[in-house]
Write a protein that holds these residues in place. Structure first.
Motif, short mmCIF file in Angstrom:
data_model
loop_
_atom_site.label_atom_id
_atom_site.label_comp_id
_atom_site.label_asym_id
_atom_site.label_seq_id
_atom_site.Cartn_x
_atom_site.Cartn_y
_atom_site.Cartn_z
N LEU A 108 0.82 -1.20 0.00
CA LEU A 108 0.00 0.00 0.00
C LEU A 108 0.86 1.26 0.00
O LEU A 108 0.57 2.24 -0.69
N LEU A 109 1.93 1.23 0.79
CA LEU A 109 2.83 2.38 0.86
C LEU A 109 3.55 2.62 -0.47
O LEU A 109 3.98 3.74 -0.76
N LEU A 110 3.69 1.56 -1.26
CA LEU A 110 4.29 1.70 -2.59
C LEU A 110 3.29 2.23 -3.61
O LEU A 110 3.66 2.51 -4.73
N GLY A 111 2.03 2.33 -3.19
CA GLY A 111 1.02 2.88 -4.09
C GLY A 111 0.15 1.85 -4.77
O GLY A 111 -0.53 2.18 -5.75
N ALA A 112 0.15 0.60 -4.30
CA ALA A 112 -0.66 -0.44 -4.93
C ALA A 112 -2.14 -0.07 -4.85
O ALA A 112 -2.65 0.29 -3.79
N THR A 113 -2.83 -0.16 -5.97
CA THR A 113 -4.26 0.13 -6.03
C THR A 113 -5.07 -1.13 -6.32
O THR A 113 -6.29 -1.07 -6.47
N ALA A 114 -4.39 -2.28 -6.43
CA ALA A 114 -5.06 -3.57 -6.61
C ALA A 114 -4.11 -4.67 -6.16
O ALA A 114 -2.89 -4.48 -6.12
N PHE A 115 -4.68 -5.82 -5.83
CA PHE A 115 -3.89 -6.97 -5.40
C PHE A 115 -4.26 -8.19 -6.24
O PHE A 115 -5.41 -8.35 -6.67
N LEU A 116 -3.26 -9.05 -6.45
CA LEU A 116 -3.45 -10.29 -7.20
C LEU A 116 -2.84 -11.41 -6.37
O LEU A 116 -1.65 -11.40 -6.08
N ALA A 117 -3.69 -12.36 -5.97
CA ALA A 117 -3.22 -13.43 -5.09
C ALA A 117 -2.36 -14.43 -5.86
O ALA A 117 -2.56 -14.68 -7.05
N LYS A 118 -1.36 -14.96 -5.16
CA LYS A 118 -0.54 -16.05 -5.69
C LYS A 118 -1.00 -17.37 -5.05
O LYS A 118 -1.33 -17.37 -3.86
N PRO A 119 -1.00 -18.46 -5.80
CA PRO A 119 -0.61 -18.54 -7.22
C PRO A 119 -1.60 -17.80 -8.12
O PRO A 119 -2.79 -17.77 -7.83
N VAL A 120 -1.05 -17.21 -9.18
CA VAL A 120 -1.85 -16.38 -10.07
C VAL A 120 -2.69 -17.26 -10.98
O VAL A 120 -2.17 -18.16 -11.65
N TYR A 121 -3.99 -16.99 -11.02
CA TYR A 121 -4.91 -17.66 -11.94
C TYR A 121 -5.32 -16.68 -13.03
O TYR A 121 -5.61 -15.51 -12.75
N GLY A 122 -5.33 -17.18 -14.26
CA GLY A 122 -5.60 -16.30 -15.40
C GLY A 122 -6.90 -15.53 -15.28
O GLY A 122 -6.99 -14.37 -15.69
N GLY A 123 -7.92 -16.15 -14.69
CA GLY A 123 -9.22 -15.50 -14.61
C GLY A 123 -9.27 -14.30 -13.70
O GLY A 123 -10.22 -13.51 -13.76
N ALA A 124 -8.26 -14.12 -12.85
CA ALA A 124 -8.27 -13.01 -11.90
C ALA A 124 -7.45 -11.81 -12.39
O ALA A 124 -7.52 -10.74 -11.78
N VAL A 125 -6.70 -11.98 -13.47
CA VAL A 125 -5.76 -10.93 -13.90
C VAL A 125 -6.49 -9.70 -14.42
O VAL A 125 -6.13 -8.57 -14.08
N TYR A 126 -7.52 -9.90 -15.24
CA TYR A 126 -8.21 -8.74 -15.82
C TYR A 126 -8.82 -7.86 -14.74
O TYR A 126 -8.75 -6.63 -14.80
N SER A 127 -9.42 -8.47 -13.73
CA SER A 127 -10.03 -7.70 -12.64
C SER A 127 -9.00 -6.85 -11.92
O SER A 127 -9.25 -5.69 -11.56
N ALA A 128 -7.81 -7.43 -11.70
CA ALA A 128 -6.74 -6.68 -11.03
C ALA A 128 -6.27 -5.52 -11.90
O ALA A 128 -6.00 -4.41 -11.41
N LEU A 129 -6.15 -5.75 -13.21
CA LEU A 129 -5.77 -4.68 -14.13
C LEU A 129 -6.81 -3.56 -14.12
O LEU A 129 -6.48 -2.37 -14.03
N PHE A 130 -8.07 -3.95 -14.22
CA PHE A 130 -9.16 -2.97 -14.28
C PHE A 130 -9.18 -2.10 -13.03
O PHE A 130 -9.24 -0.87 -13.11
N LEU A 131 -9.10 -2.74 -11.87
CA LEU A 131 -9.13 -1.99 -10.62
C LEU A 131 -7.86 -1.17 -10.44
O LEU A 131 -7.93 0.02 -10.07
N GLY A 132 -6.70 -1.78 -10.68
CA GLY A 132 -5.43 -1.08 -10.46
C GLY A 132 -5.28 0.17 -11.30
O GLY A 132 -4.90 1.23 -10.79
#
Length: 221
Positions: A108-132
């Motif tokens: 958060l201190l680095l400025g993150a505006t979205a999070f993506l859990a590991k292990p990364v699943y392809g179906g979650a990437v677009y949502s993280a991009l959109f929000l971030g």
């Protein structure tokens, strides 16, 4: 000031991935490619420091993916600009494996505006991009608005000086003086702060010329 635009298509963007190559993130780059993004992995070995190409980072095309579990040496302070409201040079998506409060806080201190859990699943990437990206754009507009307000507050001293000067020159009260300045600034198509600076500059130049003239007259006498 930028206007809010909702980004839905990320084709042509560049993803800068600050993470060690591992199975938990191996699905990230292929998924980003399917979405039209070019990926660059930064930091290829445990011994190598992370070096971000700050001079080439563009907030309108780049997205930073930063692994919160990464232990590579890096001066993370350079990711944020000066001031409490400063934003990173591009949207930041935090990659989260160990959900420890300290690591989430660091992202958060680095400025993150979205999070993506590991292990990364392809179906979650677009949502993280959109929000971030869209949350970053929203914050950028808010930061710009705050900067404008701070600048206007800083320049209120100029307006006060101009009001007092006009009160003394025309023997009027402060409300009338301010209203005159506001109308004149609108007629000149300037902000009231810019107009007051202009007026005070003319007044100072006039006083300077009058003083110089008085000194010449005194020498002649």
């Amino acid at each position: 000031m930028k206007t809010h635009r909702l980004v839905q298509n990320f084709s042509g963007y560049r993803a800068l991935i600050c993470a060690l190559p591992e199975r938990s993130t191996e699905a990230l780059a292929p998924t980003l490619k399917k979405l039209g993004l070019q990926s660059e992995l930064i930091g290829h070995s445990p011994a190598a420091p992370v070096v971000l190409p700050f001079e080439n980072i563009n907030a309108d095309r780049d997205i930073l993916f930063i692994d919160g579990d990464m232990t590579l040496p890096m001066d993370w302070r350079c990711l944020r600009g000066a001031g409490r409201s400063a934003l990173p040079p591009a949207p930041v998506v935090g990659l989260v494996g160990i959900e420890a409060p300290s690591r989430l806080k660091a992202l958060l201190l680095l400025g993150a505006t979205a999070f993506l859990a590991k292990p990364v699943y392809g179906g979650a990437v677009y949502s993280a991009l959109f929000l971030g990206v869209n949350e970053y754009n929203r914050k950028e507009i808010l930061v710009d608005a705050v900067d404008v307000l701070y600048e206007k507050r800083r320049r209120r001293a100029v307006v006060i000086k101009a009001v007092v000067s006009l009160m003394n020159i025309r023997n009027i009260d402060e409300d009338v003086a301010y209203d005159l300045l506001r109308k004149e600034s609108m007629r000149a198509r300037l902000s009231i702060e810019d107009y007051c600076e202009y007026m005070l500059g003319l007044r100072q130049e006039q006083d300077k010329n009058e003083n110089a003239h008085g000194e010449r007259q005194a020498l002649k006498g």
